[in-house]
Motif scaffolding. Structure first.
Motif, mmCIF file in Angstrom:
data_model
loop_
_atom_site.group_PDB
_atom_site.id
_atom_site.type_symbol
_atom_site.label_atom_id
_atom_site.label_comp_id
_atom_site.label_asym_id
_atom_site.label_seq_id
_atom_site.Cartn_x
_atom_site.Cartn_y
_atom_site.Cartn_z
ATOM 1 N N SER A 124 0.955 -1.016 0.034
ATOM 2 C CA SER A 124 -0.018 -0.080 0.178
ATOM 3 C C SER A 124 0.943 1.330 -0.252
ATOM 4 O O SER A 124 2.051 1.154 0.236
ATOM 5 C CB SER A 124 -0.915 -0.176 1.040
ATOM 6 N N GLU A 125 0.284 2.347 -0.447
ATOM 7 C CA GLU A 125 1.184 3.726 -0.381
ATOM 8 C C GLU A 125 1.592 3.935 1.005
ATOM 9 O O GLU A 125 2.746 4.471 0.913
ATOM 10 C CB GLU A 125 0.090 4.775 -0.665
ATOM 11 N N GLU A 126 0.703 3.710 2.154
ATOM 12 C CA GLU A 126 1.418 3.959 3.277
ATOM 13 C C GLU A 126 2.694 3.209 3.626
ATOM 14 O O GLU A 126 3.286 3.521 4.306
ATOM 15 C CB GLU A 126 0.247 3.471 4.451
ATOM 16 N N LYS A 127 2.781 1.908 2.995
ATOM 17 C CA LYS A 127 4.173 1.160 3.438
ATOM 18 C C LYS A 127 5.299 1.448 2.345
ATOM 19 O O LYS A 127 6.333 1.305 2.788
ATOM 20 C CB LYS A 127 3.750 -0.409 2.931
ATOM 21 N N TRP A 128 4.976 2.421 1.504
ATOM 22 C CA TRP A 128 6.036 2.838 0.808
ATOM 23 C C TRP A 128 6.971 3.712 1.296
ATOM 24 O O TRP A 128 8.208 3.421 1.143
ATOM 25 C CB TRP A 128 5.604 3.563 -0.549
ATOM 26 N N ASP A 129 6.312 4.570 2.297
ATOM 27 C CA ASP A 129 7.210 5.340 3.030
ATOM 28 C C ASP A 129 7.957 4.571 4.125
ATOM 29 O O ASP A 129 9.192 5.296 4.698
ATOM 30 C CB ASP A 129 6.715 6.553 3.794
ATOM 31 N N SER A 130 7.688 3.598 4.554
ATOM 32 C CA SER A 130 8.316 2.872 5.891
ATOM 33 C C SER A 130 9.097 1.646 5.316
ATOM 34 O O SER A 130 9.382 0.799 5.862
ATOM 35 C CB SER A 130 7.322 2.458 6.531
ATOM 36 N N HIS A 131 9.366 1.355 3.863
ATOM 37 C CA HIS A 131 9.788 0.462 3.475
ATOM 38 C C HIS A 131 11.239 1.003 2.505
ATOM 39 O O HIS A 131 10.882 1.387 1.394
ATOM 40 C CB HIS A 131 9.070 -0.314 2.141
ATOM 41 N N PRO A 132 12.310 0.887 3.194
ATOM 42 C CA PRO A 132 13.629 1.510 2.473
ATOM 43 C C PRO A 132 13.937 1.150 1.223
ATOM 44 O O PRO A 132 14.314 1.836 0.504
ATOM 45 C CB PRO A 132 14.701 1.062 3.491
ATOM 46 N N GLN A 168 12.261 3.806 -5.930
ATOM 47 C CA GLN A 168 11.768 4.911 -6.521
ATOM 48 C C GLN A 168 12.955 5.876 -7.001
ATOM 49 O O GLN A 168 12.995 6.526 -7.842
ATOM 50 C CB GLN A 168 10.851 5.541 -5.459
ATOM 51 N N GLU A 169 13.805 5.964 -6.126
ATOM 52 C CA GLU A 169 15.072 6.855 -6.307
ATOM 53 C C GLU A 169 15.806 6.472 -7.646
ATOM 54 O O GLU A 169 15.928 7.324 -8.684
ATOM 55 C CB GLU A 169 16.136 7.210 -5.009
ATOM 56 N N LYS A 170 16.066 5.248 -7.849
ATOM 57 C CA LYS A 170 16.755 4.768 -8.901
ATOM 58 C C LYS A 170 15.984 4.800 -10.301
ATOM 59 O O LYS A 170 16.469 5.347 -11.284
ATOM 60 C CB LYS A 170 17.490 3.275 -8.505
ATOM 61 N N LEU A 171 14.539 4.636 -10.310
ATOM 62 C CA LEU A 171 13.889 4.481 -11.325
ATOM 63 C C LEU A 171 13.617 6.228 -11.627
ATOM 64 O O LEU A 171 13.505 6.301 -12.868
ATOM 65 C CB LEU A 171 12.217 4.219 -10.910
#
Length: 286
Positions: A114-122, A128-131
């Motif tokens: 979920s979008e909430e888990k994106w922020d807590s998943h290093p 995301q940064e590499k993409l």
């Protein structure tokens, strides 16, 4: 019958890379491939991304992975108020197998986050940064940096998002067919410059010519020779853009019998002849 997508990586990169920037409606009919595909929504939304029986409406920053042999399709509608951009990366099966020899026993599990888990998943944030970085480099000639980023993306997926497949009897039978078609494709892709005929390929996979032709058409929805010419055209195209050899030399180097045969394959796959591709490249340089 769903079509099987043919994937040949970019000439200088370990994966096929495409940045979708056209703000217009699009529909990609259901298909599958042995490669692993990554879709990253940079801005806007993909309205209906269908993957293995699940439908997704994407948001900016969302990563979707299509595992090997997953049936998938896309339908999107243009919103004139949004700048819609998405990145597609397709890693050929043989590239992934080089780093994970038993990849057939695993699948990537990332779509359910979920979008909430994106922020807590290093690891998700690192992806995301590499993409984002590779999207920013898309229109440049930074082949080495793109290669490094692609391999780092693959490393993150293999290290943090793999899970064991639950295999049933029907899955095993299907897997055997996929493995056979993969081996046939690899043989063609590794030998496309040679004067291949149906008998050569049939001997390689221990099938009769008739069985091979029927099996390949059922699995890929194209003939063996259509696939062979597709691979040859894919390799000829960047050589024509480079402009260092004549079209006839390129045709022979890529396994075509001559220029006319190559032009037929180029027209079918690109809508352009070798002369038109060369002319297009010259005009872009002016």
């Amino acid at each position: 019958m769903p079509k099987h997508e043919i994937v040949v990586p970019d000439d200088h990169l370990p994966a096929w890379l495409y940045l979708h920037e056209q703000n217009q409606p699009a529909y990609i009919e259901p298909h599958w491939h042995t490669s692993v595909e990554i879709s990253y929504t940079l801005s806007g939304s993909i309205n209906n991304f269908f993957i293995a029986g699940q439908s997704y409406k994407t948001r900016p920053g969302q990563i979707l992975v299509i595992n090997s042999a997953d049936l998938h399709s896309i339908r999107t509608f243009h919103d004139p108020e949004q700048d819609e951009r998405a990145l597609t990366i397709i890693f050929p099966y043989r590239i992934i197998k080089r780093y994970k020899s038993d990849i057939h026993a695993y699948k990537f599990n990332i779509n359910t986050l979920s979008e909430e888990k994106w922020d807590s998943h290093p690891a998700y944030q690192a992806l995301q940064e590499k993409l984002e970085s590779i999207a920013a480099l898309y229109h440049t000639d930074a082949h080495l940096r793109k290669t490094i980023l692609l391999l780092e993306i693959l490393e993150l997926l293999l290290e943090y998002f793999l899970e064991k497949r639950k295999i049933t009897l029907s899955d095993k039978q299907d897997s055997q067919q996929k493995e056979r078609i993969t081996n046939i494709k690899l043989y063609i892709e590794e030998n496309f410059r040679a004067e291949l005929d149906l008998e050569d390929i049939a001997k390689f996979c221990y099938l009769s010519k008739e069985h091979l032709a029927r099996f390949f058409k059922e699995q890929m929805n194209i003939t063996v020779f259509q696939y062979l010419n597709y691979v040859r055209a894919k390799h000829a195209y960047p050589l024509l853009l480079e402009g260092q050899k004549t079209a006839t030399q390129i045709a022979l180097d890529c396994g075509f019998s001559g220029l006319r045969t190559m032009d037929r394959a180029l027209l079918k796959n690109y809508g352009l002849t070798s002369r038109e591709i060369k002319k297009k490249n010259i005009n872009q340089r002016l």
